[in-house]
Design a protein around this motif. Structure first.
Motif, PDB file in Angstrom:
ATOM      1  N   ILE A  90      10.565 -15.369   3.758  1.00  0.00           N
ATOM      2  CA  ILE A  90       9.211 -15.928   3.750  1.00  0.00           C
ATOM      3  C   ILE A  90       8.468 -15.494   5.014  1.00  0.00           C
ATOM      4  CG2 ILE A  90       7.895 -18.080   3.900  1.00  0.00           C
ATOM      5  CD1 ILE A  90       9.984 -19.295   1.991  1.00  0.00           C
ATOM      6  N   VAL A  94       4.974 -13.317   5.161  1.00  0.00           N
ATOM      7  CA  VAL A  94       3.770 -13.760   5.869  1.00  0.00           C
ATOM      8  C   VAL A  94       3.355 -12.710   6.895  1.00  0.00           C
ATOM      9  CG1 VAL A  94       2.871 -15.488   7.492  1.00  0.00           C
ATOM     10  CG2 VAL A  94       4.157 -16.217   5.482  1.00  0.00           C
ATOM     11  N   LEU A  99       2.049 -12.659   1.720  1.00  0.00           N
ATOM     12  CA  LEU A  99       1.951 -14.084   1.431  1.00  0.00           C
ATOM     13  C   LEU A  99       1.163 -14.719   2.569  1.00  0.00           C
ATOM     14  CD1 LEU A  99       2.972 -16.424  -0.388  1.00  0.00           C
ATOM     15  CD2 LEU A  99       4.904 -16.624   1.147  1.00  0.00           C
ATOM     16  N   GLU A 100       0.226 -15.594   2.248  1.00  0.00           N
ATOM     17  CA  GLU A 100      -0.575 -16.223   3.286  1.00  0.00           C
ATOM     18  C   GLU A 100       0.013 -17.572   3.657  1.00  0.00           C
ATOM     19  OE1 GLU A 100      -4.675 -16.329   2.353  1.00  0.00           O
ATOM     20  OE2 GLU A 100      -4.808 -14.162   2.084  1.00  0.00           O
ATOM     21  N   LEU A 101      -0.087 -17.886   4.919  1.00  0.00           N
ATOM     22  CA  LEU A 101       0.461 -19.138   5.428  1.00  0.00           C
ATOM     23  C   LEU A 101      -0.222 -20.329   4.768  1.00  0.00           C
ATOM     24  CD1 LEU A 101       2.458 -20.336   7.405  1.00  0.00           C
ATOM     25  CD2 LEU A 101       0.683 -20.271   9.147  1.00  0.00           C
ATOM     26  N   THR A 103      -1.249 -20.560   1.790  1.00  0.00           N
ATOM     27  CA  THR A 103      -0.671 -20.745   0.465  1.00  0.00           C
ATOM     28  C   THR A 103       0.594 -21.594   0.554  1.00  0.00           C
ATOM     29  OG1 THR A 103      -1.511 -18.593  -0.170  1.00  0.00           O
ATOM     30  CG2 THR A 103       0.202 -19.533  -1.558  1.00  0.00           C
ATOM     31  N   LEU A 104       1.385 -21.340   1.575  1.00  0.00           N
ATOM     32  CA  LEU A 104       2.609 -22.123   1.767  1.00  0.00           C
ATOM     33  C   LEU A 104       2.293 -23.577   2.097  1.00  0.00           C
ATOM     34  CD1 LEU A 104       4.768 -19.661   3.857  1.00  0.00           C
ATOM     35  CD2 LEU A 104       5.072 -20.277   1.482  1.00  0.00           C
ATOM     36  N   LEU A 105       1.213 -23.781   2.843  1.00  0.00           N
ATOM     37  CA  LEU A 105       0.850 -25.134   3.259  1.00  0.00           C
ATOM     38  C   LEU A 105       0.003 -25.857   2.224  1.00  0.00           C
ATOM     39  CD1 LEU A 105       0.028 -24.368   6.983  1.00  0.00           C
ATOM     40  CD2 LEU A 105       2.148 -25.270   6.032  1.00  0.00           C
TER      41      LEU A 105
END
Length: 142
Positions: A90, A94, A99-101, A103-105
């Motif tokens: 992951i 990022v 992958l954008e941070l 999106t994870l949050l």
């Protein structure tokens, strides 16, 4: 039924360990009694060839169940390894922008701006309509 702690190796166990299973008398002298009982019960022959007996099998060695203590013991757990691999993957996604941070949050994108195509920034000139077309529209409306 209560648990019992073995504190000595009997002469019968000693005889089996030395004569049948291939352990030396010196090894049996320093062997932990609980290990000796397990070896006799399972009839385990001396498994380490010419090497010395493990410290965990000797009296005064590490206590049972504590062989995997510390950071080395923690990293021997497969679930911890799997978790660390996932975190690394992951983190790499990022870092490379795949992958954008945010999106994870669960929120809006953070950090990087979205990429735009160069063709989106080019302003195309508007086409001028011919006068004939405009006049024809006036005639139909009036």
């Amino acid at each position: 039924m209560g648990s019992s702690v073995k504190f000595m190796i009997t002469s019968a166990e000693r005889s089996v360990l030395v004569n049948e299973l291939g352990y030396s008398p010196e090894e049996v002298d320093v062997m932990r009694p609980d290990i000796a009982a397990q070896l006799v019960e399972k009839r385990t022959k001396r498994p380490f060839g010419t090497r010395e007996m493990p410290e965990a099998w000797k009296r005064g060695g590490p206590p049972p169940g504590r062989n995997g203590s510390g950071v080395g013991g923690l990293l021997s757990n497969n679930l911890v390894k799997l978790f660390l691999v996932g975190v690394a993957m992951i983190g790499g996604a990022v870092a490379t922008g795949r992958l954008e941070l945010g999106t994870l949050l669960g929120g809006a994108p953070l950090g990087r701006k979205p990429l735009t195509k160069l063709s989106d920034k080019v302003v195309k000139p508007k086409k001028k309509r011919s006068k004939k077309l405009k006049k024809s529209k006036r005639r139909t409306v009036a």
